[in-house]
Scaffold this motif. Structure first.
Motif, PDB file in Angstrom:
ATOM      1  N   GLY A  11      48.646  50.434  39.756  1.00  0.00           N
ATOM      2  CA  GLY A  11      48.643  49.335  40.706  1.00  0.00           C
ATOM      3  C   GLY A  11      49.172  48.060  40.090  1.00  0.00           C
ATOM      4  O   GLY A  11      49.209  47.905  38.868  1.00  0.00           O
ATOM      5  N   ALA A  12      49.587  47.161  40.957  1.00  0.00           N
ATOM      6  CA  ALA A  12      50.061  45.854  40.512  1.00  0.00           C
ATOM      7  C   ALA A  12      49.854  44.855  41.637  1.00  0.00           C
ATOM      8  O   ALA A  12      49.763  45.231  42.810  1.00  0.00           O
ATOM      9  N   LEU A  13      49.802  43.608  41.244  1.00  0.00           N
ATOM     10  CA  LEU A  13      49.586  42.535  42.200  1.00  0.00           C
ATOM     11  C   LEU A  13      50.450  41.356  41.791  1.00  0.00           C
ATOM     12  O   LEU A  13      50.631  41.096  40.605  1.00  0.00           O
ATOM     13  N   SER A  14      50.973  40.671  42.770  1.00  0.00           N
ATOM     14  CA  SER A  14      51.756  39.470  42.532  1.00  0.00           C
ATOM     15  C   SER A  14      51.435  38.482  43.638  1.00  0.00           C
ATOM     16  O   SER A  14      51.408  38.850  44.815  1.00  0.00           O
ATOM     17  N   MET A  15      51.141  37.248  43.246  1.00  0.00           N
ATOM     18  CA  MET A  15      50.846  36.234  44.257  1.00  0.00           C
ATOM     19  C   MET A  15      51.149  34.847  43.702  1.00  0.00           C
ATOM     20  O   MET A  15      51.000  34.605  42.508  1.00  0.00           O
ATOM     21  N   PRO A  16      51.586  33.953  44.567  1.00  0.00           N
ATOM     22  CA  PRO A  16      51.850  32.588  44.107  1.00  0.00           C
ATOM     23  C   PRO A  16      50.541  31.849  43.831  1.00  0.00           C
ATOM     24  O   PRO A  16      49.516  32.136  44.446  1.00  0.00           O
ATOM     25  N   ILE A  17      50.591  30.930  42.885  1.00  0.00           N
ATOM     26  CA  ILE A  17      49.450  30.062  42.589  1.00  0.00           C
ATOM     27  C   ILE A  17      49.905  28.633  42.879  1.00  0.00           C
ATOM     28  O   ILE A  17      50.785  28.115  42.199  1.00  0.00           O
ATOM     29  N   ALA A  34      43.307  39.052  38.369  1.00  0.00           N
ATOM     30  CA  ALA A  34      43.405  40.398  37.811  1.00  0.00           C
ATOM     31  C   ALA A  34      42.030  41.068  37.760  1.00  0.00           C
ATOM     32  O   ALA A  34      41.889  42.252  38.085  1.00  0.00           O
ATOM     33  N   VAL A  35      41.019  40.305  37.377  1.00  0.00           N
ATOM     34  CA  VAL A  35      39.659  40.847  37.330  1.00  0.00           C
ATOM     35  C   VAL A  35      39.189  41.205  38.742  1.00  0.00           C
ATOM     36  O   VAL A  35      38.610  42.271  38.971  1.00  0.00           O
ATOM     37  N   GLN A  36      39.485  40.338  39.709  1.00  0.00           N
ATOM     38  CA  GLN A  36      39.136  40.622  41.106  1.00  0.00           C
ATOM     39  C   GLN A  36      39.846  41.886  41.591  1.00  0.00           C
ATOM     40  O   GLN A  36      39.236  42.736  42.249  1.00  0.00           O
ATOM     41  N   PHE A  37      41.126  42.012  41.281  1.00  0.00           N
ATOM     42  CA  PHE A  37      41.915  43.163  41.707  1.00  0.00           C
ATOM     43  C   PHE A  37      41.340  44.458  41.143  1.00  0.00           C
ATOM     44  O   PHE A  37      41.207  45.459  41.848  1.00  0.00           O
ATOM     45  N   ALA A  38      40.986  44.451  39.865  1.00  0.00           N
ATOM     46  CA  ALA A  38      40.401  45.650  39.242  1.00  0.00           C
ATOM     47  C   ALA A  38      39.121  46.052  39.962  1.00  0.00           C
ATOM     48  O   ALA A  38      38.885  47.241  40.205  1.00  0.00           O
ATOM     49  N   ALA A  39      38.314  45.078  40.322  1.00  0.00           N
ATOM     50  CA  ALA A  39      37.076  45.368  41.063  1.00  0.00           C
ATOM     51  C   ALA A  39      37.386  45.887  42.460  1.00  0.00           C
ATOM     52  O   ALA A  39      36.767  46.853  42.928  1.00  0.00           O
ATOM     53  N   GLU A  40      38.367  45.281  43.119  1.00  0.00           N
ATOM     54  CA  GLU A  40      38.727  45.680  44.488  1.00  0.00           C
ATOM     55  C   GLU A  40      39.212  47.122  44.570  1.00  0.00           C
ATOM     56  O   GLU A  40      38.962  47.795  45.566  1.00  0.00           O
ATOM     57  N   ILE A  41      39.893  47.589  43.533  1.00  0.00           N
ATOM     58  CA  ILE A  41      40.401  48.965  43.590  1.00  0.00           C
ATOM     59  C   ILE A  41      39.426  49.958  42.957  1.00  0.00           C
ATOM     60  O   ILE A  41      39.743  51.122  42.787  1.00  0.00           O
ATOM     61  N   GLY A  42      38.227  49.478  42.624  1.00  0.00           N
ATOM     62  CA  GLY A  42      37.155  50.365  42.211  1.00  0.00           C
ATOM     63  C   GLY A  42      37.107  50.766  40.754  1.00  0.00           C
ATOM     64  O   GLY A  42      36.458  51.754  40.408  1.00  0.00           O
ATOM     65  N   LEU A  43      37.764  50.019  39.888  1.00  0.00           N
ATOM     66  CA  LEU A  43      37.714  50.355  38.463  1.00  0.00           C
ATOM     67  C   LEU A  43      36.359  49.960  37.882  1.00  0.00           C
ATOM     68  O   LEU A  43      35.754  48.977  38.304  1.00  0.00           O
ATOM     69  N   ALA A  71      35.763  26.238  35.178  1.00  0.00           N
ATOM     70  CA  ALA A  71      35.095  26.900  36.307  1.00  0.00           C
ATOM     71  C   ALA A  71      35.714  28.266  36.583  1.00  0.00           C
ATOM     72  O   ALA A  71      35.007  29.220  36.938  1.00  0.00           O
ATOM     73  N   VAL A  72      37.024  28.385  36.400  1.00  0.00           N
ATOM     74  CA  VAL A  72      37.701  29.665  36.612  1.00  0.00           C
ATOM     75  C   VAL A  72      37.255  30.665  35.550  1.00  0.00           C
ATOM     76  O   VAL A  72      37.003  31.836  35.844  1.00  0.00           O
ATOM     77  N   VAL A  73      37.129  30.215  34.312  1.00  0.00           N
ATOM     78  CA  VAL A  73      36.660  31.088  33.236  1.00  0.00           C
ATOM     79  C   VAL A  73      35.236  31.559  33.534  1.00  0.00           C
ATOM     80  O   VAL A  73      34.904  32.728  33.323  1.00  0.00           O
ATOM     81  N   GLU A  74      34.413  30.673  34.054  1.00  0.00           N
ATOM     82  CA  GLU A  74      33.052  31.074  34.449  1.00  0.00           C
ATOM     83  C   GLU A  74      33.106  32.145  35.536  1.00  0.00           C
ATOM     84  O   GLU A  74      32.329  33.099  35.518  1.00  0.00           O
ATOM     85  N   ASP A  75      34.022  32.001  36.489  1.00  0.00           N
ATOM     86  CA  ASP A  75      34.199  33.028  37.540  1.00  0.00           C
ATOM     87  C   ASP A  75      34.608  34.362  36.923  1.00  0.00           C
ATOM     88  O   ASP A  75      34.119  35.415  37.334  1.00  0.00           O
ATOM     89  N   ILE A  76      35.501  34.326  35.945  1.00  0.00           N
ATOM     90  CA  ILE A  76      35.952  35.545  35.272  1.00  0.00           C
ATOM     91  C   ILE A  76      34.761  36.238  34.620  1.00  0.00           C
ATOM     92  O   ILE A  76      34.562  37.442  34.780  1.00  0.00           O
ATOM     93  N   ARG A  77      33.967  35.470  33.894  1.00  0.00           N
ATOM     94  CA  ARG A  77      32.792  36.046  33.219  1.00  0.00           C
ATOM     95  C   ARG A  77      31.822  36.653  34.226  1.00  0.00           C
ATOM     96  O   ARG A  77      31.267  37.733  33.988  1.00  0.00           O
ATOM     97  N   GLU A  78      31.597  35.974  35.331  1.00  0.00           N
ATOM     98  CA  GLU A  78      30.681  36.471  36.365  1.00  0.00           C
ATOM     99  C   GLU A  78      31.214  37.773  36.970  1.00  0.00           C
ATOM    100  O   GLU A  78      30.476  38.739  37.134  1.00  0.00           O
ATOM    101  N   LEU A  79      32.496  37.804  37.302  1.00  0.00           N
ATOM    102  CA  LEU A  79      33.105  39.020  37.855  1.00  0.00           C
ATOM    103  C   LEU A  79      33.054  40.174  36.856  1.00  0.00           C
ATOM    104  O   LEU A  79      32.852  41.327  37.238  1.00  0.00           O
ATOM    105  N   ALA A  80      33.229  39.869  35.589  1.00  0.00           N
ATOM    106  CA  ALA A  80      33.249  40.903  34.552  1.00  0.00           C
ATOM    107  C   ALA A  80      31.906  41.616  34.428  1.00  0.00           C
ATOM    108  O   ALA A  80      31.856  42.769  33.989  1.00  0.00           O
TER     109      ALA A  80
END
Length: 132
Positions: A11-17, A34-43, A71-80
């Motif tokens: 899988g791959a994802l591309s989106m503008p920021i 990327a962390v959200q995407f991995a979770a969304e596809i069930g990894l 704050a984004v890094v905190e979101d990454i840690r929470e998702l992880a």
């Protein structure tokens, strides 16, 4: 870019920021997606690779909390926390050609693009080269 344990693209994802303040902000937002995407596809067991040592260090060492991307890094840690196994690894920019190409692709569109199994034809050669 998502690969299985054999290195095959799944899988791959591309989106503008929109309007980031700094390169580190862009890297943090891309990592978070990327962390959200991995979770969304069930990894459940994942290794995230990125070429921004600043963001990798912030994610793994609790640094950067006061930075604009804190704050984004905190979101990454929470998702992880949702993964059974998770690791964040720094790779050189030369090993991240697929991610770079997907980022450039994002700059030419206004919408999220997701590919599962079938990759865009301009990305396929980069995917193959990375595995060799």
């Amino acid at each position: 870019m998502v690969r299985d344990c054999a290195g095959d693209a799944i899988g791959a994802l591309s989106m503008p920021i929109p309007l980031p303040q700094s390169i580190a902000d862009v890297e943090a937002l891309a990592y978070c997606r990327a962390v959200q995407f991995a979770a969304e596809i069930g990894l459940t067991r994942v290794v995230f690779e990125g070429d921004s040592l600043v963001i990798i260090n912030a994610t793994t060492n609790d640094s950067g909390v006061l930075a604009t991307y804190g704050a984004v890094v905190e979101d990454i840690r929470e998702l992880a926390l949702g993964f059974q196994l998770v690791d964040f690894k720094h790779v050189s920019r030369s090993c991240n050609a697929v991610a770079d190409a997907l980022a450039k692709k994002a700059s030419t569109t206004v919408e999220l693009q997701v590919w599962l199994e079938d990759m865009p034809s301009d990305i396929v050669p980069l995917v193959r080269r990375d595995v060799l």
